[in-house]
Design a protein around this motif. Structure first.
Motif, PDB file in Angstrom:
ATOM      1  N   LEU A  56     134.188  35.065 -19.419  1.00 59.68           N
ATOM      2  CA  LEU A  56     135.372  35.686 -19.355  1.00 59.68           C
ATOM      3  C   LEU A  56     135.545  36.089 -17.741  1.00 59.68           C
ATOM      4  O   LEU A  56     136.504  36.250 -17.140  1.00 59.68           O
ATOM      5  CB  LEU A  56     135.853  36.684 -20.195  1.00 59.68           C
ATOM      6  CG  LEU A  56     136.815  37.408 -19.980  1.00 59.68           C
ATOM      7  CD1 LEU A  56     138.165  36.806 -20.166  1.00 59.68           C
ATOM      8  CD2 LEU A  56     136.844  38.592 -21.128  1.00 59.68           C
ATOM      9  N   TRP A 112     125.713  39.200 -22.384  1.00 60.52           N
ATOM     10  CA  TRP A 112     126.234  39.206 -21.102  1.00 60.52           C
ATOM     11  C   TRP A 112     126.426  37.964 -20.457  1.00 60.52           C
ATOM     12  O   TRP A 112     127.431  37.923 -19.688  1.00 60.52           O
ATOM     13  CB  TRP A 112     125.085  40.266 -20.569  1.00 60.52           C
ATOM     14  CG  TRP A 112     124.984  41.474 -20.749  1.00 60.52           C
ATOM     15  CD1 TRP A 112     123.729  42.001 -21.028  1.00 60.52           C
ATOM     16  CD2 TRP A 112     125.892  42.461 -20.812  1.00 60.52           C
ATOM     17  NE1 TRP A 112     123.818  43.199 -21.613  1.00 60.52           N
ATOM     18  CE2 TRP A 112     125.208  43.669 -21.318  1.00 60.52           C
ATOM     19  CE3 TRP A 112     127.211  42.791 -20.485  1.00 60.52           C
ATOM     20  CZ2 TRP A 112     125.824  44.924 -21.596  1.00 60.52           C
ATOM     21  CZ3 TRP A 112     128.053  43.771 -20.991  1.00 60.52           C
ATOM     22  CH2 TRP A 112     127.158  45.175 -21.145  1.00 60.52           C
ATOM     23  N   LEU A 153     130.127  37.577 -21.756  1.00 56.79           N
ATOM     24  CA  LEU A 153     130.888  38.401 -21.047  1.00 56.79           C
ATOM     25  C   LEU A 153     131.169  37.701 -19.763  1.00 56.79           C
ATOM     26  O   LEU A 153     132.382  37.633 -19.055  1.00 56.79           O
ATOM     27  CB  LEU A 153     130.426  39.780 -20.774  1.00 56.79           C
ATOM     28  CG  LEU A 153     131.461  40.601 -20.201  1.00 56.79           C
ATOM     29  CD1 LEU A 153     132.792  40.799 -20.945  1.00 56.79           C
ATOM     30  CD2 LEU A 153     130.915  41.971 -19.945  1.00 56.79           C
ATOM     31  N   THR A 202     138.643  45.318 -31.975  1.00 51.80           N
ATOM     32  CA  THR A 202     139.081  44.528 -30.742  1.00 51.80           C
ATOM     33  C   THR A 202     139.963  43.502 -30.663  1.00 51.80           C
ATOM     34  O   THR A 202     140.610  43.498 -29.714  1.00 51.80           O
ATOM     35  CB  THR A 202     137.706  44.110 -30.455  1.00 51.80           C
ATOM     36  OG1 THR A 202     136.505  45.069 -30.303  1.00 51.80           O
ATOM     37  CG2 THR A 202     137.557  43.519 -28.723  1.00 51.80           C
ATOM     38  N   ALA A 220     133.378  35.921 -24.476  1.00 53.34           N
ATOM     39  CA  ALA A 220     133.051  37.413 -24.092  1.00 53.34           C
ATOM     40  C   ALA A 220     132.519  37.900 -25.379  1.00 53.34           C
ATOM     41  O   ALA A 220     132.197  39.039 -25.395  1.00 53.34           O
ATOM     42  CB  ALA A 220     134.140  37.786 -23.320  1.00 53.34           C
ATOM     43  N   MET A 221     133.282  37.522 -26.535  1.00 58.76           N
ATOM     44  CA  MET A 221     133.126  38.457 -27.756  1.00 58.76           C
ATOM     45  C   MET A 221     131.542  38.333 -28.271  1.00 58.76           C
ATOM     46  O   MET A 221     131.304  39.288 -29.103  1.00 58.76           O
ATOM     47  CB  MET A 221     133.875  37.588 -28.922  1.00 58.76           C
ATOM     48  CG  MET A 221     135.183  37.675 -28.904  1.00 58.76           C
ATOM     49  SD  MET A 221     136.197  39.290 -28.604  1.00 58.76           S
ATOM     50  CE  MET A 221     135.732  39.938 -29.790  1.00 58.76           C
ATOM     51  N   GLY A 238     129.869  47.143 -23.944  1.00 53.10           N
ATOM     52  CA  GLY A 238     130.491  45.537 -23.761  1.00 53.10           C
ATOM     53  C   GLY A 238     131.777  45.616 -24.294  1.00 53.10           C
ATOM     54  O   GLY A 238     132.505  44.567 -23.453  1.00 53.10           O
ATOM     55  N   THR A 239     132.127  45.974 -25.339  1.00 62.83           N
ATOM     56  CA  THR A 239     133.594  45.941 -25.870  1.00 62.83           C
ATOM     57  C   THR A 239     134.536  46.568 -24.867  1.00 62.83           C
ATOM     58  O   THR A 239     135.603  46.065 -24.554  1.00 62.83           O
ATOM     59  CB  THR A 239     133.531  46.629 -27.274  1.00 62.83           C
ATOM     60  OG1 THR A 239     132.786  46.125 -28.141  1.00 62.83           O
ATOM     61  CG2 THR A 239     135.089  46.784 -27.646  1.00 62.83           C
ATOM     62  N   LEU A 242     134.513  44.335 -21.989  1.00 67.23           N
ATOM     63  CA  LEU A 242     135.518  42.981 -22.285  1.00 67.23           C
ATOM     64  C   LEU A 242     136.874  43.277 -22.314  1.00 67.23           C
ATOM     65  O   LEU A 242     137.685  42.406 -21.600  1.00 67.23           O
ATOM     66  CB  LEU A 242     135.057  42.632 -23.752  1.00 67.23           C
ATOM     67  CG  LEU A 242     135.723  41.238 -24.680  1.00 67.23           C
ATOM     68  CD1 LEU A 242     134.782  40.867 -25.774  1.00 67.23           C
ATOM     69  CD2 LEU A 242     137.147  41.589 -24.878  1.00 67.23           C
ATOM     70  N   VAL A 279     129.322  39.743 -26.614  1.00 64.30           N
ATOM     71  CA  VAL A 279     129.019  40.964 -26.140  1.00 64.30           C
ATOM     72  C   VAL A 279     128.640  42.145 -27.195  1.00 64.30           C
ATOM     73  O   VAL A 279     128.005  43.012 -27.334  1.00 64.30           O
ATOM     74  CB  VAL A 279     129.621  41.689 -24.932  1.00 64.30           C
ATOM     75  CG1 VAL A 279     131.036  42.289 -25.617  1.00 64.30           C
ATOM     76  CG2 VAL A 279     128.928  42.484 -24.399  1.00 64.30           C
ATOM     77  N   GLN A 280     129.457  41.400 -28.382  1.00 64.55           N
ATOM     78  CA  GLN A 280     129.388  42.609 -29.746  1.00 64.55           C
ATOM     79  C   GLN A 280     128.427  42.267 -30.731  1.00 64.55           C
ATOM     80  O   GLN A 280     128.143  42.769 -31.500  1.00 64.55           O
ATOM     81  CB  GLN A 280     130.760  42.525 -30.260  1.00 64.55           C
ATOM     82  CG  GLN A 280     131.925  43.125 -29.521  1.00 64.55           C
ATOM     83  CD  GLN A 280     133.257  43.121 -30.228  1.00 64.55           C
ATOM     84  OE1 GLN A 280     133.504  42.608 -31.271  1.00 64.55           O
ATOM     85  NE2 GLN A 280     134.091  43.924 -29.734  1.00 64.55           N
ATOM     86  N   TYR A 318     139.247  32.557 -30.204  1.00 67.59           N
ATOM     87  CA  TYR A 318     138.597  33.641 -30.826  1.00 67.59           C
ATOM     88  C   TYR A 318     138.904  33.547 -32.344  1.00 67.59           C
ATOM     89  O   TYR A 318     138.268  33.295 -33.339  1.00 67.59           O
ATOM     90  CB  TYR A 318     138.564  35.181 -30.605  1.00 67.59           C
ATOM     91  CG  TYR A 318     138.029  36.095 -31.348  1.00 67.59           C
ATOM     92  CD1 TYR A 318     136.676  36.295 -31.458  1.00 67.59           C
ATOM     93  CD2 TYR A 318     138.671  37.206 -31.781  1.00 67.59           C
ATOM     94  CE1 TYR A 318     136.047  37.097 -32.278  1.00 67.59           C
ATOM     95  CE2 TYR A 318     138.131  38.154 -32.528  1.00 67.59           C
ATOM     96  CZ  TYR A 318     136.728  37.921 -32.767  1.00 67.59           C
ATOM     97  OH  TYR A 318     136.142  39.002 -33.737  1.00 67.59           O
TER      98      TYR A 318
END
Length: 489
Positions: free
Chosen positions: A469, A463, A466, A284, A434-435, A373-374, A377, A437-438, A410
């Motif tokens: 973001l 969520w 996410l 990602t 937002a990461m 989610g990825t 994102l 979400v993984q 990140y």
């Protein structure tokens, strides 16, 4: 003349697919998600020499403690007073989750079912069973002046834990059921002490507890007490600090017991070579950089070559044109990256398992959320990059700004030498949130550990991360829309 929204979408889609570089960029981003995990396998599979104990819930557990026990056939009860609990690294007290108390276990193997009533260093009395279940009792620490009485009663496959300040007035903490409990089990006293968290690392720890004389009723064996270290040699047992070992010794009518380990779900810090589903999506990061470049160029290229004049002259609703561009880049990004993520997760988890690496269990729902989610994102990040490109109107400046806002925090959060508090801040308040979400690892409140983004734990729910973001993107898009309407082309 105002153009119909569908015509705007069609026009922007035609423009997008007519530029080979943008199409190739979208394909490359998807391929990075799908194929980038190969880079992580370049050194081969990490060595997992010790077995990973698995609990009744199917997940890895820490199942290490010093056990002073004797057989119990049928129903029975054990009562004891705990008058002291200290740990090696507790500065004269005990680390918060050091444990001492009474336990009934279904078997000697690590990961076996159990029920235990205990005092802890900083969380009062607890009733725990099968590693993931925890119920709180009376708060407060124990001392010689304020001992805590504990009582554990077995009736069939039901176990009841109680606590008392004086051995006379009893309060039930919890009653639990251990399905399939054998007629004869081992039960008695135990002491455990998890690893001590120190900054960006952990260190082995051990606890010592003072027990009064155990009072037994029911089908207890006439044999004497025996002491064993449970879980030695397993992957989640950190061992004892230098100069300390597990032991029990008579102390008046009772015992002094020293133990290490824990009875709890295992964390990433205890299984550093274990893999999580989110790990196979680390493509990602490079995919994000490619998507940012493509989305930014969708608008800055038009400014660079003066095509923006003809684009804006096609209609008098500039915001609609910007929204059409956003819909196209978000739609393309979401679709291509969703396909790549949906293929990558099951494929690479199967490869990793085939290499002998332990994989933390993940539900189908959590895996699906990580995949969708990825893609979401990256789609939202594409809109963010498009908005920033509209604001700044220069490719290099816009790409640098978005990368600094999304990618750089990140990367910093993943740096193992960054203080955990700073890593948590970066993944809570910057677009890098937002990461989350993984993430597929579960954080349990009854376990202290290195819960950092570098270990796969994020401070926000998936969520919600996410949404952070999304908030930055909405703000950037609103500013971009205002400027697009007010500026001359």
């Amino acid at each position: 003349m105002t153009r119909h929204p569908m015509r705007l979408l069609r026009a922007e889609w035609t423009k997008f697919r007519s530029v080979p570089g943008w199409v190739r960029g979208s394909v490359v981003a998807a391929l990075l998600i799908l194929l980038f995990p190969i880079a992580g396998l370049g050194g081969g599979a990490p060595d997992q020499a010790s077995p990973v104990p698995i609990g009744p819930h199917g997940g890895p557990v820490s199942s290490g403690y010093f056990f002073v026990h004797r057989p119990l056939s049928g129903d029975g009860r054990i009562t004891v007073a705990v008058s002291a609990l200290t740990s090696v690294r507790g500065d004269g007290a005990a680390t918060p989750w050091a444990k001492a108390g009474l336990i009934v276990t279904a078997g000697p193997e690590p990961g076996a079912r159990y029920a235990a009533i205990m005092v802890t260093g900083g969380h009062g009395v607890r009733m725990q069973h099968d590693y993931v279940h925890d119920r709180g009792g009376r708060p407060g620490a124990v001392s010689a002046d304020a001992p805590r009485w504990l009582r554990l009663t077995r009736s069939g496959d039901t176990v009841t834990g109680e606590e008392s300040p004086d051995g006379e007035r009893w309060n039930e903490v919890a009653t639990v059921r251990l399905p399939g409990l054998a007629a004869t089990v081992q039960a008695g006293l135990f002491v455990a002490c998890p690893q001590h968290v120190e900054g960006i690392g952990t260190a082995g720890d051990a606890a010592t507890a003072a027990f009064g004389a155990p009072r037994l009723t029911g089908g207890w064996s006439a044999a004497g007490w025996a002491g064993d270290q449970v879980g030695a040699g397993t992957a989640t047992f950190a061992g004892y600090p230098r100069g300390t070992t597990g032991s029990f010794a008579p102390a008046g009518d009772g015992f002094t017991v020293t133990g290490a380990g824990d009875l709890a779900p295992a964390t990433r810090s205890e299984l550093p070579v274990g893999a999580a589903a989110g790990d196979v999506l680390f493509g990602t990061f490079p995919a994000l950089v490619v998507i940012v470049v493509v989305a930014t160029l969708m608008i800055t290229t038009e400014y660079r070559y003066g095509m923006i004049r003809s684009t804006l002259s096609a209609g008098n609703r500039r915001v609609r044109i910007l929204a059409a561009k956003a819909a196209v880049v978000a739609g393309v990004t979401f679709t291509t990256c969703l396909v790549a993520a949906a293929l990558a997760v099951p494929l690479w988890l199967r490869v990793v398992r085939g290499l002998g690496v332990y994989v933390f269990p993940v539900t189908s729902g959590a895996a699906l959320r990580a995949e969708v989610g990825t893609a979401a994102l990256l789609a939202v990040a594409a809109v963010f990059a498009l908005a920033v490109g509209t604001i700044l109107r220069r490719s290099a400046t816009a790409v640098t700004t978005v990368v600094a806002a999304v990618v750089l925090p990140y990367l910093l959060a993943l740096t193992p030498f960054l203080p955990p508090s700073m890593a948590v801040w970066l993944t809570r308040f910057t677009p890098a949130a937002a990461m989350a979400v993984q993430q597929t690892l579960v954080r349990y409140p009854q376990v202290d550990g290195l819960y950092t983004p570098a270990a796969g734990y994020y401070p926000l729910p998936p969520w919600a991360g996410l949404a952070v973001l999304g908030g930055y993107t909405a703000l950037a898009f609103a500013v971009a829309a205002v400027l697009l309407c007010r500026r001359d082309a």
